[in-house]
Motif scaffolding. Structure first.
Motif, PDB file in Angstrom:
ATOM      1  N   PHE A 152       2.466  11.144  -0.145  1.00  0.00           N
ATOM      2  CA  PHE A 152       1.686   9.809  -1.055  1.00  0.00           C
ATOM      3  C   PHE A 152       2.121   9.149  -0.516  1.00  0.00           C
ATOM      4  CE2 PHE A 152       2.546   6.808  -3.916  1.00  0.00           C
ATOM      5  CZ  PHE A 152       1.427   6.294  -4.153  1.00  0.00           C
ATOM      6  N   MET A 153       1.174   8.215   0.413  1.00  0.00           N
ATOM      7  CA  MET A 153       1.467   7.666   1.246  1.00  0.00           C
ATOM      8  C   MET A 153       1.184   5.445   0.811  1.00  0.00           C
ATOM      9  SD  MET A 153      -0.833   6.204   5.164  1.00  0.00           S
ATOM     10  CE  MET A 153       0.204   7.198   6.174  1.00  0.00           C
ATOM     11  N   GLN A 154       1.479   4.914   0.658  1.00  0.00           N
ATOM     12  CA  GLN A 154       0.902   3.422   0.490  1.00  0.00           C
ATOM     13  C   GLN A 154       0.933   2.772   1.420  1.00  0.00           C
ATOM     14  OE1 GLN A 154       4.304   2.462  -2.656  1.00  0.00           O
ATOM     15  NE2 GLN A 154       2.381   2.240  -3.987  1.00  0.00           N
ATOM     16  N   VAL A 155       0.144   1.700   1.265  1.00  0.00           N
ATOM     17  CA  VAL A 155      -0.599   0.733   3.060  1.00  0.00           C
ATOM     18  C   VAL A 155      -1.030  -0.569   2.251  1.00  0.00           C
ATOM     19  CG1 VAL A 155      -2.203   3.612   4.056  1.00  0.00           C
ATOM     20  CG2 VAL A 155      -3.085   1.356   2.588  1.00  0.00           C
ATOM     21  N   THR A 156      -0.823  -1.404   3.364  1.00  0.00           N
ATOM     22  CA  THR A 156      -1.065  -2.748   2.848  1.00  0.00           C
ATOM     23  C   THR A 156      -2.223  -3.337   3.328  1.00  0.00           C
ATOM     24  OG1 THR A 156       1.612  -2.539   4.748  1.00  0.00           O
ATOM     25  CG2 THR A 156      -0.531  -4.724   4.532  1.00  0.00           C
ATOM     26  N   ASN A 157      -3.012  -2.450   3.926  1.00  0.00           N
ATOM     27  CA  ASN A 157      -4.283  -2.854   4.214  1.00  0.00           C
ATOM     28  C   ASN A 157      -5.614  -1.886   3.497  1.00  0.00           C
ATOM     29  OD1 ASN A 157      -7.262  -3.569   4.812  1.00  0.00           O
ATOM     30  ND2 ASN A 157      -5.739  -5.700   5.656  1.00  0.00           N
TER      31      ASN A 157
END
Length: 247
Positions: A152-157
């Motif tokens: 699971f990855m959370q990205v800024t943009n």
């Protein structure tokens, strides 16, 4: 800082895969649940200390969630970092299948999406860092162990991430309520990422603009939309069906 994990399946997943991250274990006093007793035996075999708590104490710690008589505190596992995505894509051993969640803020929905993604063989779930649910006990409980099996990855943009994926030849398919193209008529055997929006607002306009294709799931009843986790499951298993057919 620790993360709370509760529920038999979620705790067993952590125990089986990351027992070294367990800080403490609390079980309900005088529980007669056989599944819980078996899990407690496994915990004892790992020489992890256990303390007994009242049901009220468990309810308070889990904020009234369905804890099934157990919770553990674990050292949080950091999400995959954004800069690891290119290398991750190149190391995929099968045709990449990604899930991108745009505006999904309910942890129950995130957990259900992770569970569907894991079951369908998706490689990763990506979500924005802001205005999005993050991993917590509720997500783990709903995901029933899948949190420990799918990145699971959370990205800024998110827009920048979509552009990066396209540079690596990932076809971006956005799901919307109205489109001339049905999901069942789309070619899903290529490297692709499904973009799923929230039930209320769907995919944001800017996100739609960056998609290579917009598809819809046909609706025959009075409901105008599906729960995002249900829609995610339909899309992913249609991709799995098509890929299975061409194996």
């Amino acid at each position: 800082m620790s993360e709370l994990v509760y529920g038999i399946h979620a705790v067993k997943s952590v125990l089986d895969n990351y027992s070294h991250r367990i800080v403490s274990v609390c079980i309900m006093q005088k529980s007669k649940d056989l599944r819980l007793k078996l899990l407690i035996d496994q915990i004892k075999q790992r020489r992890i200390s256990i303390r007994e708590c009242s049901r009220r104490q468990l309810d308070i710690q889990t904020q009234g969630a369905l804890h099934q008589g157990i919770f553990v505190k674990i050292v949080p596992n950091d999400c995959m970092q954004e800069n690891a995505l290119p290398n991750f894509l190149m190391q995929c051993k099968t045709t990449p299948l990604l899930v991108i969640l745009d505006g999904v803020t309910d942890p129950h929905n995130l957990g259900a999406c992770l569970r569907s993604a894991d079951a369908a063989g998706a490689h990763i779930v990506i979500a924005p860092r802001n205005r999005s649910a993050c991993l917590n006990g509720t997500v783990r409980k709903v995901a029933s162990g899948s949190v420990d099996n799918i990145p699971f990855m959370q990205v800024t943009n998110l827009i920048r991430t979509l552009q990066l994926l396209q540079k690596y030849n990932i076809w971006i398919i956005g799901t919307v309520m109205q489109s001339q193209r049905l999901i069942f008529n789309s070619k899903l055997t290529r490297p692709l990422a499904f973009v799923m929006g929230s039930e209320g607002n769907g995919i944001r306009y800017l996100t739609q603009k960056k998609c290579d294709e917009l598809v819809t799931i046909p609706m025959l009843g009075v409901a105008t939309s599906l729960n995002v986790s249900v829609a995610t499951g339909i899309c992913l298993f249609e991709a799995l069906r098509q890929r299975w057919k061409y194996k």
